[in-house]
Motif scaffolding. Structure first.
Motif, PDB file in Angstrom:
ATOM      1  N   LEU A 128       0.860  -1.177   0.000  1.00  0.00           N
ATOM      2  CA  LEU A 128       0.000   0.000   0.000  1.00  0.00           C
ATOM      3  C   LEU A 128       0.899   1.232   0.000  1.00  0.00           C
ATOM      4  CD1 LEU A 128      -2.649  -0.962   2.747  1.00  0.00           C
ATOM      5  CD2 LEU A 128      -2.975  -1.023   0.256  1.00  0.00           C
ATOM      6  N   GLY A 129       0.430   2.299  -0.686  1.00  0.00           N
ATOM      7  CA  GLY A 129       1.254   3.494  -0.717  1.00  0.00           C
ATOM      8  C   GLY A 129       0.490   4.732  -1.146  1.00  0.00           C
ATOM      9  N   PRO A 130       1.195   5.851  -1.312  1.00  0.00           N
ATOM     10  CA  PRO A 130       0.564   7.119  -1.678  1.00  0.00           C
ATOM     11  C   PRO A 130      -0.142   7.047  -3.031  1.00  0.00           C
ATOM     12  CG  PRO A 130       2.825   7.446  -0.929  1.00  0.00           C
ATOM     13  CD  PRO A 130       2.636   5.980  -1.132  1.00  0.00           C
ATOM     14  N   ASN A 131      -1.042   7.998  -3.234  1.00  0.00           N
ATOM     15  CA  ASN A 131      -1.737   8.152  -4.512  1.00  0.00           C
ATOM     16  C   ASN A 131      -2.541   6.909  -4.877  1.00  0.00           C
ATOM     17  OD1 ASN A 131      -2.361   9.860  -6.708  1.00  0.00           O
ATOM     18  ND2 ASN A 131      -0.830   8.886  -8.010  1.00  0.00           N
ATOM     19  N   GLY A 132      -3.060   6.183  -3.817  1.00  0.00           N
ATOM     20  CA  GLY A 132      -3.896   5.010  -4.048  1.00  0.00           C
ATOM     21  C   GLY A 132      -3.149   3.788  -4.519  1.00  0.00           C
ATOM     22  N   PHE A 133      -1.855   3.720  -4.251  1.00  0.00           N
ATOM     23  CA  PHE A 133      -1.053   2.601  -4.754  1.00  0.00           C
ATOM     24  C   PHE A 133      -1.370   1.311  -4.016  1.00  0.00           C
ATOM     25  CE2 PHE A 133       2.759  -0.080  -4.425  1.00  0.00           C
ATOM     26  CZ  PHE A 133       2.953  -0.353  -5.753  1.00  0.00           C
ATOM     27  N   ILE A 134      -1.646   0.238  -4.795  1.00  0.00           N
ATOM     28  CA  ILE A 134      -1.869  -1.117  -4.273  1.00  0.00           C
ATOM     29  C   ILE A 134      -1.175  -2.091  -5.218  1.00  0.00           C
ATOM     30  CG2 ILE A 134      -3.550  -2.923  -3.738  1.00  0.00           C
ATOM     31  CD1 ILE A 134      -5.603  -0.749  -3.215  1.00  0.00           C
ATOM     32  N   ASP A 135      -0.464  -3.072  -4.661  1.00  0.00           N
ATOM     33  CA  ASP A 135       0.185  -4.056  -5.513  1.00  0.00           C
ATOM     34  C   ASP A 135       0.446  -5.315  -4.699  1.00  0.00           C
ATOM     35  OD1 ASP A 135       2.529  -5.413  -7.092  1.00  0.00           O
ATOM     36  OD2 ASP A 135       1.800  -3.822  -8.419  1.00  0.00           O
ATOM     37  N   ASN A 136       0.401  -6.478  -5.360  1.00  0.00           N
ATOM     38  CA  ASN A 136       0.619  -7.748  -4.680  1.00  0.00           C
ATOM     39  C   ASN A 136       1.895  -8.450  -5.132  1.00  0.00           C
ATOM     40  OD1 ASN A 136      -2.840  -7.887  -4.966  1.00  0.00           O
ATOM     41  ND2 ASN A 136      -1.829  -7.910  -2.958  1.00  0.00           N
ATOM     42  N   SER A 137       2.752  -7.692  -5.849  1.00  0.00           N
ATOM     43  CA  SER A 137       4.050  -8.258  -6.231  1.00  0.00           C
ATOM     44  C   SER A 137       5.021  -8.155  -5.070  1.00  0.00           C
ATOM     45  CB  SER A 137       4.617  -7.488  -7.430  1.00  0.00           C
ATOM     46  OG  SER A 137       3.707  -7.464  -8.511  1.00  0.00           O
ATOM     47  N   GLN A 138       6.037  -8.995  -5.095  1.00  0.00           N
ATOM     48  CA  GLN A 138       7.092  -8.856  -4.070  1.00  0.00           C
ATOM     49  C   GLN A 138       7.881  -7.576  -4.316  1.00  0.00           C
ATOM     50  OE1 GLN A 138       9.908 -12.117  -3.837  1.00  0.00           O
ATOM     51  NE2 GLN A 138      11.268 -11.005  -2.443  1.00  0.00           N
ATOM     52  N   ASN A 139       8.171  -7.304  -5.595  1.00  0.00           N
ATOM     53  CA  ASN A 139       9.006  -6.155  -5.950  1.00  0.00           C
ATOM     54  C   ASN A 139       8.317  -5.341  -7.057  1.00  0.00           C
ATOM     55  OD1 ASN A 139      11.180  -7.078  -4.215  1.00  0.00           O
ATOM     56  ND2 ASN A 139      11.599  -8.627  -5.780  1.00  0.00           N
TER      57      ASN A 139
ATOM     58  N   VAL B 240       7.096   7.800 -12.908  1.00  0.00           N
ATOM     59  CA  VAL B 240       6.592   8.218 -11.606  1.00  0.00           C
ATOM     60  C   VAL B 240       6.506   9.741 -11.519  1.00  0.00           C
ATOM     61  CG1 VAL B 240       8.850   8.366 -10.458  1.00  0.00           C
ATOM     62  CG2 VAL B 240       6.829   7.675  -9.147  1.00  0.00           C
ATOM     63  N   THR B 241       5.568  10.227 -10.721  1.00  0.00           N
ATOM     64  CA  THR B 241       5.418  11.673 -10.500  1.00  0.00           C
ATOM     65  C   THR B 241       5.668  11.978  -9.028  1.00  0.00           C
ATOM     66  OG1 THR B 241       3.045  11.552 -10.037  1.00  0.00           O
ATOM     67  CG2 THR B 241       3.707  11.788 -12.349  1.00  0.00           C
ATOM     68  N   THR B 242       5.718  13.267  -8.720  1.00  0.00           N
ATOM     69  CA  THR B 242       6.013  13.661  -7.342  1.00  0.00           C
ATOM     70  C   THR B 242       4.915  13.243  -6.367  1.00  0.00           C
ATOM     71  OG1 THR B 242       5.095  15.867  -7.802  1.00  0.00           O
ATOM     72  CG2 THR B 242       7.478  15.584  -8.045  1.00  0.00           C
ATOM     73  N   VAL B 243       3.689  12.979  -6.860  1.00  0.00           N
ATOM     74  CA  VAL B 243       2.614  12.557  -5.946  1.00  0.00           C
ATOM     75  C   VAL B 243       2.852  11.149  -5.420  1.00  0.00           C
ATOM     76  CG1 VAL B 243       0.884  14.057  -6.982  1.00  0.00           C
ATOM     77  CG2 VAL B 243       1.157  11.716  -7.838  1.00  0.00           C
ATOM     78  N   ALA B 244       3.840  10.455  -5.985  1.00  0.00           N
ATOM     79  CA  ALA B 244       4.178   9.116  -5.485  1.00  0.00           C
ATOM     80  C   ALA B 244       5.125   9.175  -4.298  1.00  0.00           C
ATOM     81  CB  ALA B 244       4.786   8.285  -6.612  1.00  0.00           C
ATOM     82  N   SER B 245       5.541  10.366  -3.902  1.00  0.00           N
ATOM     83  CA  SER B 245       6.387  10.492  -2.709  1.00  0.00           C
ATOM     84  C   SER B 245       5.589  10.113  -1.463  1.00  0.00           C
ATOM     85  CB  SER B 245       6.895  11.922  -2.574  1.00  0.00           C
ATOM     86  OG  SER B 245       7.767  12.262  -3.630  1.00  0.00           O
ATOM     87  N   GLY B 246       6.280   9.498  -0.479  1.00  0.00           N
ATOM     88  CA  GLY B 246       5.614   9.160   0.773  1.00  0.00           C
ATOM     89  C   GLY B 246       6.067   7.810   1.311  1.00  0.00           C
TER      90      GLY B 246
END
Length: 281
Positions: A48-59, A65-71
């Motif tokens: 889970l992360g900024p800007n609604g990020f969700i992922d089920n990968s290990q890596n 990427v944009t600056t809104v992905a900071s966090g």
């Protein structure tokens, strides 16, 4: 009274270790952010992360990427239905500078000064590359006494001083035309008033010519003439050759127009006739 014993089987699964979260942070906007979690046998992952990020990968990765992905990014591992505590990693995405707009005073002539220009961008370092091994870190560099070897494409990037992020490349095409050689000037000097003055210039391939001289004389012919020339045409004549908009240095030729002698007619009485005397001066 005690009844029969009842039993049940209990399985306690091991809660997985907390995954160690990492990244290639800091990154610049437009690049790819790479997230990583340590390997845990048999685990599935949840990010889970900024800007609604969700992922089920290990890596997982985030391209462009944009600056809104900071966090802060969080990851947990699940094994046999048991979910670990959360591992965190802080990510910084720095803004990449905008693309500089490259320009120049092209086309120019050999021997002149080539001016390269770009727009003002704050808190950056400029980097120019170009033909003939050209490099420069000025915003608006110049090349004095430029030669045709400087023709070609010039590129400029800017690097943000604080983050080190490098912009995309701005380019400009430059043309340096060869300045023609000096045309050899000549004339049929000296001439007498009333005759024809002939001016000549050496042949230069593809050239047009520009003559100027006394008595407001101008011509664009290679070899102009002045018929019935007068003394006012005496003096210095200049000629230049022009090729692809480039003008050669001036060549000069000095002309002398001599006046025709005056003829004075006089007469005197004589014993047996009239004698006519001519005086030429």
């Amino acid at each position: 009274c005690t009844g029969p014993v009842g039993t049940t089987d209990v399985i306690i699964n091991q809660t997985p270790d907390v995954p160690v979260a990492g990244s290639n942070s800091p990154v610049c906007s437009g690049q790819t952010l790479s997230l990583s979690a340590s390997t845990i046998a048999g685990a599935s992952y949840s990010w889970l992360g900024p800007n609604g990020f969700i992922d089920n990968s290990q890596n997982p990765t985030i391209a462009s990427v944009t600056t809104v992905a900071s966090g802060t990014y969080s990851v947990s591992a699940t094994v046999n239905g048991c979910t670990s505590f959360i591992g965190n990693v802080i990510v910084t995405v720095n803004q990449t500078p905008s693309v500089p707009t490259a320009g120049s005073n092209s086309p120019v002539c050999s021997g002149q000064t080539l001016l390269l220009t770009t727009n003002q961008i704050t808190e950056v370092i400029y980097s120019w590359l170009g033909p003939n091994g050209f490099t420069d870190n000025s915003q608006n560099p110049t090349i004095a006494n430029v030669t045709t070897a400087s023709s070609g494409t010039y590129s400029v990037t800017v690097t943000a001083i604080m983050s080190g992020c490098i912009s995309s490349t701005g380019t400009v095409a430059v043309t340096v035309n060869q300045t023609p050689s000096v045309p050899i000037a000549g004339s049929n000097n000296p001439v007498c008033s009333g005759q024809t003055l002939s001016l000549t210039a050496g042949t230069i391939t593809g050239a047009t010519y520009s003559w100027s001289g006394p008595n407001v004389f101008t011509s664009v012919l290679q070899n102009p003439t002045i018929t019935e020339v007068t003394n006012a045409a005496s003096g210095t004549y200049l000629v230049m050759a022009i090729v692809n908009g480039c003008t050669s240095p001036a060549e000069i030729v000095t002309v002398i127009v001599n006046s025709l002698p005056d003829i004075i007619v006089t007469s005197a009485p004589a014993i047996k006739g009239l004698f006519i005397y001519f005086t030429i001066r």
